[in-house]
Design an enzyme around this catalytic site. Structure first.
Site, PDB file in Angstrom:
ATOM      1  N   ASP A 146      -9.135  -2.776   2.595  1.00  0.00           N
ATOM      2  CA  ASP A 146      -8.356  -1.973   1.650  1.00  0.00           C
ATOM      3  C   ASP A 146      -9.020  -0.606   1.543  1.00  0.00           C
ATOM      4  O   ASP A 146     -10.239  -0.479   1.719  1.00  0.00           O
ATOM      5  CB  ASP A 146      -8.331  -2.631   0.265  1.00  0.00           C
ATOM      6  CG  ASP A 146      -7.435  -3.874   0.217  1.00  0.00           C
ATOM      7  OD1 ASP A 146      -6.537  -3.992   1.066  1.00  0.00           O
ATOM      8  OD2 ASP A 146      -7.630  -4.700  -0.679  1.00  0.00           O
ATOM      9  N   ASP A 170      -0.121  -3.710   2.299  1.00  0.00           N
ATOM     10  CA  ASP A 170       0.309  -4.080   0.944  1.00  0.00           C
ATOM     11  C   ASP A 170       1.489  -3.212   0.507  1.00  0.00           C
ATOM     12  O   ASP A 170       2.445  -3.702  -0.100  1.00  0.00           O
ATOM     13  CB  ASP A 170      -0.841  -3.931  -0.058  1.00  0.00           C
ATOM     14  CG  ASP A 170      -2.003  -4.870   0.217  1.00  0.00           C
ATOM     15  OD1 ASP A 170      -1.791  -5.936   0.830  1.00  0.00           O
ATOM     16  OD2 ASP A 170      -3.131  -4.525  -0.186  1.00  0.00           O
TER      17      ASP A 170
END
Length: 168
Positions: free
Chosen positions: A125, A139
């Site tokens: 991330d 995402d």
């Protein structure tokens, strides 16, 4: 529907998957040392994070035995169900629609995160919005895809169904 249209949709999804993978490689290389890049002060920054949880770290506080294996298995099941739902959708639809865009986005995002889990045991991330957990392009694809699928479903329910009357 022609099979070439299905191939185009799969190619779009594969391209989106490639974009996600490329951003993660760059994030790992450029931000993996702890570097933080502020894009909009107090709103948006790029910072590297290894996420061994689900999207947006939603299960961070939960103690789950064999969490990595459980999340990988769950991710693979969701990926397979998404692909099957898309195939079913394509069989019912004569032309491309918002649902196809939604499925392409969800499939690309899910595949991107599954590939990370398989290769690393965690997901990379790097996008951080203030007051929101760090996330990645995959995402964002999943969220945007789910919105597109919801809008597609709402549109389908709102449109009047055509009734074909038998010929006399």
């Amino acid at each position: 529907m022609g099979s070439w249209r299905s191939l185009v949709l799969v190619a779009v999804s594969a391209g989106l998957f490639g974009c996600d993978h490329a951003t993660k490689v760059v994030a790992e290389h450029e931000l993996g040392t702890g570097r933080v890049v502020t894009l909009v002060p107090r709103v948006l920054e790029l910072r590297y994070a290894q996420n061994d949880d689900v999207a947006f770290s939603a299960l961070r506080g939960w103690e789950i035995p064999h969490k990595e294996a459980v999340l990988l298995a769950l991710s693979l099941v969701v990926l397979a169900l998404t692909a099957l739902a898309w195939i079913r959708h394509r069989r019912r639809t004569a032309s491309w629609d918002l649902g196809d865009i939604g499925f392409a986005l969800v499939l690309a995002g899910a595949l991107g995160n599954v590939a990370d889990r398989l290769a690393r045991g965690y997901v990379i991330d790097f996008i951080h919005l203030t007051h929101w957990p760090v996330f990645n392009v995959a995402d964002a694809f999943i969220v945007l895809g789910l919105i597109a699928l919801g809008l597609s479903r709402s549109k389908a329910r709102a449109s009047p169904t055509s009734v074909v009357s038998p010929r006399a």
